[in-house]
Design an enzyme around this catalytic site. Structure first.
Site, PDB file in Angstrom:
ATOM      1  N   GLU A 172      -4.211   3.386   6.447  1.00 47.58           N
ATOM      2  CA  GLU A 172      -4.124   3.165   4.997  1.00 47.58           C
ATOM      3  C   GLU A 172      -4.833   4.315   4.289  1.00 47.58           C
ATOM      4  O   GLU A 172      -4.385   4.790   3.249  1.00 47.58           O
ATOM      5  CB  GLU A 172      -4.780   1.828   4.639  1.00 47.58           C
TER       6      GLU A 172
ATOM      7  N   SER B 139     -10.708  -0.879   4.378  1.00 45.97           N
ATOM      8  CA  SER B 139      -9.829  -1.011   5.545  1.00 45.97           C
ATOM      9  C   SER B 139      -9.182   0.327   5.866  1.00 45.97           C
ATOM     10  O   SER B 139      -8.583   0.959   4.994  1.00 45.97           O
ATOM     11  CB  SER B 139      -8.739  -2.050   5.275  1.00 45.97           C
TER      12      SER B 139
ATOM     13  N   ARG C 119       0.822  -1.231   0.000  1.00 41.73           N
ATOM     14  CA  ARG C 119       0.000   0.000   0.000  1.00 41.73           C
ATOM     15  C   ARG C 119       0.852   1.275   0.000  1.00 41.73           C
ATOM     16  O   ARG C 119       0.395   2.319   0.455  1.00 41.73           O
ATOM     17  CB  ARG C 119      -0.979   0.043   1.182  1.00 41.73           C
TER      18      ARG C 119
HETATM   19  C1  FAD Z   1     -15.833  -1.089   0.403  1.00 40.40           C
HETATM   20  C2  FAD Z   1     -14.398  -0.817   0.093  1.00 40.40           C
HETATM   21  C3  FAD Z   1     -13.533  -1.883  -0.127  1.00 40.40           C
HETATM   22  C4  FAD Z   1     -12.175  -1.657  -0.423  1.00 40.40           C
HETATM   23  N1  FAD Z   1     -11.374  -2.722  -0.651  1.00 40.40           N
HETATM   24  C5  FAD Z   1     -10.071  -2.516  -0.962  1.00 40.40           C
HETATM   25  C6  FAD Z   1      -9.200  -3.617  -1.226  1.00 40.40           C
HETATM   26  O1  FAD Z   1      -9.592  -4.781  -1.210  1.00 40.40           O
HETATM   27  N2  FAD Z   1      -7.909  -3.355  -1.514  1.00 40.40           N
HETATM   28  C7  FAD Z   1      -7.414  -2.078  -1.562  1.00 40.40           C
HETATM   29  O2  FAD Z   1      -6.225  -1.903  -1.845  1.00 40.40           O
HETATM   30  N3  FAD Z   1      -8.219  -1.014  -1.322  1.00 40.40           N
HETATM   31  C8  FAD Z   1      -9.518  -1.203  -1.021  1.00 40.40           C
HETATM   32  N4  FAD Z   1     -10.331  -0.126  -0.778  1.00 40.40           N
HETATM   33  C9  FAD Z   1      -9.747   1.242  -0.777  1.00 40.40           C
HETATM   34  C10 FAD Z   1      -9.799   1.972  -2.125  1.00 40.40           C
HETATM   35  O3  FAD Z   1     -10.855   1.508  -2.934  1.00 40.40           O
HETATM   36  C11 FAD Z   1      -8.468   1.830  -2.887  1.00 40.40           C
HETATM   37  O4  FAD Z   1      -7.396   2.378  -2.146  1.00 40.40           O
HETATM   38  C12 FAD Z   1      -8.522   2.526  -4.253  1.00 40.40           C
HETATM   39  O5  FAD Z   1      -7.363   2.214  -4.982  1.00 40.40           O
HETATM   40  C13 FAD Z   1      -8.651   4.048  -4.163  1.00 40.40           C
HETATM   41  O6  FAD Z   1      -8.950   4.538  -5.466  1.00 40.40           O
HETATM   42  P1  FAD Z   1      -9.712   5.922  -5.653  1.00 40.40           P
HETATM   43  O7  FAD Z   1      -9.806   6.181  -7.101  1.00 40.40           O
HETATM   44  O8  FAD Z   1     -11.002   5.897  -4.911  1.00 40.40           O
HETATM   45  O9  FAD Z   1      -8.684   6.899  -4.967  1.00 40.40           O
HETATM   46  P2  FAD Z   1      -8.997   8.156  -4.038  1.00 40.40           P
HETATM   47  O10 FAD Z   1      -9.608   7.674  -2.761  1.00 40.40           O
HETATM   48  O11 FAD Z   1      -9.722   9.181  -4.796  1.00 40.40           O
HETATM   49  O12 FAD Z   1      -7.527   8.642  -3.710  1.00 40.40           O
HETATM   50  C14 FAD Z   1      -6.664   7.841  -2.906  1.00 40.40           C
HETATM   51  C15 FAD Z   1      -5.247   8.420  -2.969  1.00 40.40           C
HETATM   52  O13 FAD Z   1      -4.750   8.271  -4.300  1.00 40.40           O
HETATM   53  C16 FAD Z   1      -4.399   9.548  -4.837  1.00 40.40           C
HETATM   54  N5  FAD Z   1      -4.749   9.548  -6.252  1.00 40.40           N
HETATM   55  C17 FAD Z   1      -5.953   9.259  -6.813  1.00 40.40           C
HETATM   56  N6  FAD Z   1      -5.872   9.343  -8.153  1.00 40.40           N
HETATM   57  C18 FAD Z   1      -4.595   9.686  -8.448  1.00 40.40           C
HETATM   58  C19 FAD Z   1      -3.891   9.920  -9.660  1.00 40.40           C
HETATM   59  N7  FAD Z   1      -4.488   9.820 -10.861  1.00 40.40           N
HETATM   60  N8  FAD Z   1      -2.582  10.253  -9.595  1.00 40.40           N
HETATM   61  C20 FAD Z   1      -1.958  10.369  -8.405  1.00 40.40           C
HETATM   62  N9  FAD Z   1      -2.574  10.159  -7.224  1.00 40.40           N
HETATM   63  C21 FAD Z   1      -3.874   9.815  -7.241  1.00 40.40           C
HETATM   64  C22 FAD Z   1      -5.208  10.558  -4.048  1.00 40.40           C
HETATM   65  O14 FAD Z   1      -4.611  11.830  -4.057  1.00 40.40           O
HETATM   66  C23 FAD Z   1      -5.196   9.914  -2.666  1.00 40.40           C
HETATM   67  O15 FAD Z   1      -3.984  10.187  -2.011  1.00 40.40           O
HETATM   68  C24 FAD Z   1     -11.698  -0.329  -0.480  1.00 40.40           C
HETATM   69  C25 FAD Z   1     -12.581   0.749  -0.288  1.00 40.40           C
HETATM   70  C26 FAD Z   1     -13.910   0.516   0.007  1.00 40.40           C
HETATM   71  C27 FAD Z   1     -14.831   1.681   0.183  1.00 40.40           C
END
Ligand code: FAD
Length: 301
Positions: A293, A223, A175
Protein backbone atom coordinates in the site's frame (compact mmCIF):
# COMPACT_ATOMS: atom_id res chain seq x y z
CA UNK A 1 25.84 17.66 -7.62
CA UNK A 2 25.58 16.55 -11.27
CA UNK A 3 24.09 18.82 -13.94
CA UNK A 4 21.03 16.58 -13.91
CA UNK A 5 20.74 17.09 -10.14
CA UNK A 6 20.70 20.88 -10.25
CA UNK A 7 17.76 21.82 -12.44
CA UNK A 8 17.52 25.46 -13.46
CA UNK A 9 15.03 27.43 -11.39
CA UNK A 10 13.78 30.88 -12.40
CA UNK A 11 14.95 33.90 -10.38
CA UNK A 12 11.46 34.29 -8.90
CA UNK A 13 11.74 30.98 -7.05
CA UNK A 14 15.48 30.54 -6.63
CA UNK A 15 15.58 31.78 -3.04
CA UNK A 16 12.53 29.81 -1.95
CA UNK A 17 13.49 26.44 -3.39
CA UNK A 18 15.56 24.37 -0.98
CA UNK A 19 18.18 21.98 -2.29
CA UNK A 20 19.27 18.56 -1.01
CA UNK A 21 16.57 18.35 1.62
CA UNK A 22 16.61 15.14 3.69
CA UNK A 23 13.28 13.45 3.07
CA UNK A 24 13.68 11.68 6.43
CA UNK A 25 12.38 14.97 7.89
CA UNK A 26 9.24 14.76 5.80
CA UNK A 27 8.15 11.14 6.22
CA UNK A 28 6.52 9.37 9.15
CA UNK A 29 9.04 6.52 8.85
CA UNK A 30 11.77 9.15 9.31
CA UNK A 31 13.88 7.66 6.53
CA UNK A 32 14.81 8.84 3.05
CA UNK A 33 17.70 10.55 1.30
CA UNK A 34 17.82 14.06 -0.15
CA UNK A 35 15.41 15.60 -2.63
CA UNK A 36 17.28 17.65 -5.24
CA UNK A 37 14.69 20.43 -4.92
CA UNK A 38 12.09 20.96 -2.22
CA UNK A 39 9.38 23.59 -2.54
CA UNK A 40 6.50 24.67 -0.32
CA UNK A 41 4.09 26.92 -2.21
CA UNK A 42 2.33 29.94 -0.67
CA UNK A 43 -0.96 29.04 -2.33
CA UNK A 44 -2.38 27.32 -5.40
CA UNK A 45 -1.50 30.20 -7.76
CA UNK A 46 2.08 30.21 -6.47
CA UNK A 47 2.25 26.46 -7.02
CA UNK A 48 0.96 26.87 -10.59
CA UNK A 49 3.68 29.48 -11.29
CA UNK A 50 6.34 27.20 -9.83
CA UNK A 51 5.23 24.27 -12.00
CA UNK A 52 5.13 26.49 -15.10
CA UNK A 53 8.76 27.51 -14.75
CA UNK A 54 10.03 24.04 -13.81
CA UNK A 55 11.72 22.58 -16.91
CA UNK A 56 9.38 19.91 -18.32
CA UNK A 57 12.01 17.18 -18.08
CA UNK A 58 12.38 17.62 -14.32
CA UNK A 59 10.28 15.01 -12.50
CA UNK A 60 7.93 16.34 -9.82
CA UNK A 61 6.57 14.52 -6.78
CA UNK A 62 3.83 16.04 -4.65
CA UNK A 63 3.83 15.02 -1.00
CA UNK A 64 1.61 15.70 1.97
CA UNK A 65 2.65 14.46 5.39
CA UNK A 66 4.72 11.56 4.05
CA UNK A 67 2.66 9.06 6.05
CA UNK A 68 2.44 6.57 3.22
CA UNK A 69 5.81 7.10 1.62
CA UNK A 70 9.03 5.08 1.67
CA UNK A 71 11.75 7.28 0.20
CA UNK A 72 14.89 5.33 -0.63
CA UNK A 73 18.22 6.31 0.92
CA UNK A 74 19.63 7.84 -2.29
CA UNK A 75 16.81 10.38 -2.30
CA UNK A 76 14.70 11.86 -5.05
CA UNK A 77 15.95 13.25 -8.35
CA UNK A 78 13.84 16.19 -9.35
CA UNK A 79 11.47 18.41 -7.40
CA UNK A 80 9.41 17.56 -4.34
CA UNK A 81 6.46 19.86 -3.65
CA UNK A 82 5.04 19.79 -0.14
CA UNK A 83 1.44 20.83 0.45
CA UNK A 84 1.81 20.47 4.22
CA UNK A 85 1.63 23.86 5.89
CA UNK A 86 0.40 25.30 2.56
CA UNK A 87 -2.88 24.90 0.66
CA UNK A 88 -4.66 24.88 4.00
CA UNK A 89 -8.10 26.44 3.57
CA UNK A 90 -11.17 24.57 4.77
CA UNK A 91 -14.67 26.00 4.42
CA UNK A 92 -18.31 25.02 4.38
CA UNK A 93 -20.08 25.66 1.10
CA UNK A 94 -23.63 24.58 1.96
CA UNK A 95 -25.61 22.54 4.49
CA UNK A 96 -23.82 19.34 3.50
CA UNK A 97 -20.88 20.34 1.31
CA UNK A 98 -17.36 21.42 2.28
CA UNK A 99 -14.33 22.56 0.32
CA UNK A 100 -10.78 21.82 1.39
CA UNK A 101 -7.37 22.40 -0.10
CA UNK A 102 -4.96 19.53 -0.54
CA UNK A 103 -2.69 20.43 2.39
CA UNK A 104 -5.44 20.26 5.02
CA UNK A 105 -4.71 17.44 7.49
CA UNK A 106 -7.41 14.73 7.47
CA UNK A 107 -7.71 15.03 11.26
CA UNK A 108 -8.71 18.69 10.88
CA UNK A 109 -11.44 17.75 8.40
CA UNK A 110 -12.77 15.19 10.92
CA UNK A 111 -12.83 17.69 13.79
CA UNK A 112 -14.31 20.53 11.76
CA UNK A 113 -17.05 18.33 10.27
CA UNK A 114 -18.05 17.29 13.78
CA UNK A 115 -18.30 20.98 14.71
CA UNK A 116 -20.43 21.59 11.63
CA UNK A 117 -22.64 18.61 12.49
CA UNK A 118 -21.59 16.73 9.35
CA UNK A 119 -20.62 13.10 8.94
CA UNK A 120 -19.53 10.48 8.50
CA UNK A 121 -16.13 12.21 8.48
CA UNK A 122 -14.90 10.87 11.82
CA UNK A 123 -12.92 8.13 10.02
CA UNK A 124 -10.52 10.85 8.80
CA UNK A 125 -9.40 11.45 12.39
CA UNK A 126 -6.99 8.52 12.55
CA UNK A 127 -5.45 9.05 9.13
CA UNK A 128 -2.27 11.06 9.75
CA UNK A 129 -2.02 12.53 6.27
CA UNK A 130 -3.34 15.42 4.20
CA UNK A 131 -6.45 15.55 2.03
CA UNK A 132 -4.15 15.44 -1.06
CA UNK A 133 -2.62 12.17 0.12
CA UNK A 134 -6.08 10.81 0.98
CA UNK A 135 -7.30 11.68 -2.53
CA UNK A 136 -4.26 10.02 -4.13
CA UNK A 137 -4.63 6.88 -1.99
CA UNK A 138 -8.41 6.73 -1.52
CA UNK A 139 -7.55 6.55 2.16
CA UNK A 140 -10.14 4.98 4.39
CA UNK A 141 -10.92 3.38 7.71
CA UNK A 142 -13.78 1.71 9.56
CA UNK A 143 -15.58 0.91 6.29
CA UNK A 144 -15.40 4.50 5.00
CA UNK A 145 -13.35 5.86 2.10
CA UNK A 146 -12.31 9.30 0.92
CA UNK A 147 -13.77 9.08 -2.58
CA UNK A 148 -17.21 8.08 -1.34
CA UNK A 149 -17.49 11.79 -0.43
CA UNK A 150 -15.77 13.46 -3.38
CA UNK A 151 -17.94 15.58 -5.65
CA UNK A 152 -15.21 17.39 -7.60
CA UNK A 153 -11.47 17.88 -7.38
CA UNK A 154 -9.27 20.76 -8.48
CA UNK A 155 -6.01 19.69 -10.09
CA UNK A 156 -2.95 21.23 -11.68
CA UNK A 157 -1.34 19.67 -14.71
CA UNK A 158 2.38 19.61 -15.51
CA UNK A 159 2.09 22.91 -17.40
CA UNK A 160 0.58 24.58 -14.35
CA UNK A 161 -2.96 24.75 -15.77
CA UNK A 162 -5.83 24.29 -13.38
CA UNK A 163 -8.76 21.95 -14.10
CA UNK A 164 -11.87 20.93 -12.20
CA UNK A 165 -12.74 17.26 -12.53
CA UNK A 166 -15.76 15.25 -11.43
CA UNK A 167 -15.43 12.16 -9.26
CA UNK A 168 -16.75 10.19 -12.25
CA UNK A 169 -13.59 11.12 -14.20
CA UNK A 170 -11.63 8.75 -11.91
CA UNK A 171 -11.53 5.00 -11.56
CA UNK A 172 -11.67 4.37 -7.84
CA UNK A 173 -10.78 1.17 -6.04
CA UNK A 174 -9.53 -0.04 -2.69
CA UNK A 175 -6.54 2.26 -2.05
CA UNK A 176 -6.25 2.99 -5.77
CA UNK A 177 -7.22 6.03 -7.81
CA UNK A 178 -6.71 6.21 -11.56
CA UNK A 179 -7.15 9.50 -13.35
CA UNK A 180 -5.40 11.62 -15.96
CA UNK A 181 -1.59 11.23 -15.84
CA UNK A 182 0.64 13.97 -14.51
CA UNK A 183 -1.93 15.88 -12.52
CA UNK A 184 -1.86 16.80 -8.85
CA UNK A 185 -4.70 17.49 -6.45
CA UNK A 186 -4.91 20.99 -5.03
CA UNK A 187 -8.34 20.71 -3.44
CA UNK A 188 -11.74 19.06 -3.41
CA UNK A 189 -15.37 19.50 -2.65
CA UNK A 190 -16.69 16.80 -0.37
CA UNK A 191 -20.28 15.90 0.45
CA UNK A 192 -21.41 14.62 3.83
CA UNK A 193 -24.72 14.18 5.63
CA UNK A 194 -26.25 16.28 8.37
CA UNK A 195 -25.53 14.39 11.59
CA UNK A 196 -26.50 16.83 14.34
CA UNK A 197 -25.87 14.27 17.14
CA UNK A 198 -22.23 13.67 16.20
CA UNK A 199 -19.65 14.84 18.74
CA UNK A 200 -15.96 14.61 19.44
CA UNK A 201 -16.54 11.52 21.57
CA UNK A 202 -17.06 9.53 18.37
CA UNK A 203 -13.57 10.60 17.28
CA UNK A 204 -12.09 9.80 20.69
CA UNK A 205 -13.61 6.30 20.59
CA UNK A 206 -12.15 5.58 17.16
CA UNK A 207 -8.71 6.84 18.20
CA UNK A 208 -8.87 4.71 21.37
CA UNK A 209 -9.72 1.63 19.31
CA UNK A 210 -6.68 2.35 17.12
CA UNK A 211 -4.38 2.73 20.11
CA UNK A 212 -5.48 -0.68 21.37
CA UNK A 213 -4.62 -2.49 18.15
CA UNK A 214 -1.95 -0.38 16.39
CA UNK A 215 1.53 0.81 17.45
CA UNK A 216 0.51 4.48 17.44
CA UNK A 217 3.35 6.83 18.36
CA UNK A 218 6.06 4.62 16.87
CA UNK A 219 7.62 5.52 13.54
CA UNK A 220 5.63 3.75 10.84
CA UNK A 221 3.60 4.25 7.69
CA UNK A 222 0.50 2.51 8.96
CA UNK A 223 -0.42 -0.62 7.05
CA UNK A 224 2.35 -1.52 4.64
CA UNK A 225 0.39 -4.01 2.52
CA UNK A 226 -3.13 -3.91 1.12
CA UNK A 227 -5.51 -6.67 2.16
CA UNK A 228 -5.84 -9.34 -0.54
CA UNK A 229 -9.47 -10.15 -1.50
CA UNK A 230 -11.31 -11.61 1.51
CA UNK A 231 -8.08 -11.88 3.55
CA UNK A 232 -6.30 -9.70 6.09
CA UNK A 233 -2.65 -8.96 5.34
CA UNK A 234 -1.91 -8.68 9.09
CA UNK A 235 -3.32 -12.16 9.75
CA UNK A 236 -1.34 -13.68 6.85
CA UNK A 237 1.88 -12.07 8.11
CA UNK A 238 1.30 -13.09 11.72
CA UNK A 239 0.45 -16.69 10.86
CA UNK A 240 3.61 -16.89 8.74
CA UNK A 241 5.52 -16.30 12.00
CA UNK A 242 6.81 -12.88 11.00
CA UNK A 243 5.85 -10.70 13.99
CA UNK A 244 9.06 -9.21 15.35
CA UNK A 245 11.08 -10.13 12.23
CA UNK A 246 13.89 -7.57 12.15
CA UNK A 247 16.55 -6.24 9.79
CA UNK A 248 18.77 -3.51 11.23
CA UNK A 249 16.51 -1.17 13.13
CA UNK A 250 13.34 -2.07 11.19
CA UNK A 251 10.95 -4.76 12.33
CA UNK A 252 7.47 -6.14 11.84
CA UNK A 253 5.40 -4.75 14.71
CA UNK A 254 4.57 -7.14 17.55
CA UNK A 255 1.28 -5.27 18.03
CA UNK A 256 0.00 -5.19 14.43
CA UNK A 257 1.74 -7.40 11.88
CA UNK A 258 0.92 -5.13 8.92
CA UNK A 259 2.99 -2.32 10.45
CA UNK A 260 6.78 -2.08 10.07
CA UNK A 261 8.47 0.01 12.74
CA UNK A 262 11.60 2.13 12.48
CA UNK A 263 13.07 1.83 15.97
CA UNK A 264 15.23 4.90 15.43
CA UNK A 265 18.13 4.18 13.11
CA UNK A 266 16.62 2.14 10.31
CA UNK A 267 17.58 2.89 6.73
CA UNK A 268 14.99 2.85 3.98
CA UNK A 269 16.93 -0.17 2.68
CA UNK A 270 16.26 -2.03 5.96
CA UNK A 271 12.54 -1.32 5.71
CA UNK A 272 12.47 -2.35 2.06
CA UNK A 273 14.36 -5.57 2.90
CA UNK A 274 11.75 -6.37 5.58
CA UNK A 275 8.99 -5.69 3.02
CA UNK A 276 10.60 -8.08 0.49
CA UNK A 277 11.16 -10.76 3.15
CA UNK A 278 7.51 -10.53 4.28
CA UNK A 279 6.28 -10.79 0.67
CA UNK A 280 8.48 -13.85 -0.04
CA UNK A 281 7.61 -15.62 3.21
CA UNK A 282 3.87 -15.02 2.96
CA UNK A 283 3.93 -16.24 -0.64
CA UNK A 284 5.83 -19.38 0.38
CA UNK A 285 3.54 -20.12 3.34
CA UNK A 286 0.14 -19.02 2.00
CA UNK A 287 0.60 -18.84 -1.78
CA UNK A 288 -0.53 -15.19 -1.75
CA UNK A 289 1.60 -12.30 -3.04
CA UNK A 290 1.07 -9.22 -0.88
CA UNK A 291 1.06 -5.84 -2.67
CA UNK A 292 2.40 -2.75 -0.97
CA UNK A 293 0.00 0.00 0.00
CA UNK A 294 2.90 2.33 0.79
CA UNK A 295 4.41 4.16 -2.15
CA UNK A 296 8.12 3.43 -2.64
CA UNK A 297 9.95 6.27 -4.39
CA UNK A 298 13.47 7.50 -5.04
CA UNK A 299 16.77 5.79 -5.71
CA UNK A 300 18.89 3.47 -3.56
CA UNK A 301 22.01 4.90 -1.90
C1 FAD B 1 -0.09 5.45 12.11
C2 FAD B 1 -0.66 5.47 10.73
C3 FAD B 1 -1.97 5.05 10.53
C4 FAD B 1 -2.54 5.06 9.24
N1 FAD B 1 -3.83 4.67 9.09
C5 FAD B 1 -4.39 4.70 7.86
C6 FAD B 1 -5.75 4.31 7.67
O1 FAD B 1 -6.47 3.96 8.61
N2 FAD B 1 -6.26 4.34 6.42
C7 FAD B 1 -5.51 4.73 5.34
O2 FAD B 1 -6.04 4.76 4.22
N3 FAD B 1 -4.22 5.12 5.49
C8 FAD B 1 -3.65 5.10 6.71
N4 FAD B 1 -2.34 5.49 6.86
C9 FAD B 1 -1.55 5.85 5.66
C10 FAD B 1 -1.56 7.34 5.29
O3 FAD B 1 -1.81 8.16 6.42
C11 FAD B 1 -2.61 7.64 4.21
O4 FAD B 1 -2.34 6.91 3.02
C12 FAD B 1 -2.66 9.13 3.86
O5 FAD B 1 -3.75 9.38 3.01
C13 FAD B 1 -1.38 9.65 3.19
O6 FAD B 1 -1.45 11.07 3.16
P1 FAD B 1 -0.12 11.94 3.10
O7 FAD B 1 -0.53 13.36 3.01
O8 FAD B 1 0.77 11.59 4.24
O9 FAD B 1 0.48 11.44 1.74
P2 FAD B 1 2.01 11.15 1.38
O10 FAD B 1 2.48 9.98 2.19
O11 FAD B 1 2.78 12.39 1.46
O12 FAD B 1 1.87 10.67 -0.12
C14 FAD B 1 1.22 9.44 -0.43
C15 FAD B 1 1.00 9.36 -1.94
O13 FAD B 1 0.07 10.37 -2.33
C16 FAD B 1 0.66 11.23 -3.30
N5 FAD B 1 0.18 12.59 -3.03
C17 FAD B 1 0.25 13.28 -1.87
N6 FAD B 1 -0.32 14.49 -2.01
C18 FAD B 1 -0.76 14.56 -3.29
C19 FAD B 1 -1.44 15.56 -4.05
N7 FAD B 1 -1.78 16.74 -3.52
N8 FAD B 1 -1.74 15.30 -5.34
C20 FAD B 1 -1.40 14.12 -5.91
N9 FAD B 1 -0.75 13.14 -5.24
C21 FAD B 1 -0.44 13.35 -3.95
C22 FAD B 1 2.16 11.11 -3.10
O14 FAD B 1 2.87 11.44 -4.27
C23 FAD B 1 2.27 9.63 -2.74
O15 FAD B 1 2.23 8.84 -3.91
C24 FAD B 1 -1.75 5.49 8.15
C25 FAD B 1 -0.44 5.94 8.36
C26 FAD B 1 0.11 5.92 9.62
C27 FAD B 1 1.50 6.43 9.82
Amino acid sequence: MSAQRSPEISAEFKLRVLRDVAMAKHTSWHVGGPADLFFTPRDAADLASFIRQLPPEVPMLMVGLGSNLLVRDGGIRGAVVSTHGALGTLERLSATRIQAEAGVPCARIARQCVKWGLGPAEFFAGIPGTLGGALAMNAGAWGEETWRHVVEVDVLDRRGFRHTRKAADYEIGYRTVKGPDNEWFIGARLEFERTPGVNTEAIRDLLDKRRQTQPIGEWSCGSVFTNPPKRHAAQLIESAGLKGFRIGDASVSEKHANFIINHGRALAADIEAVIVHVQRTVEKVHGIRLSTEVRIVGVPA
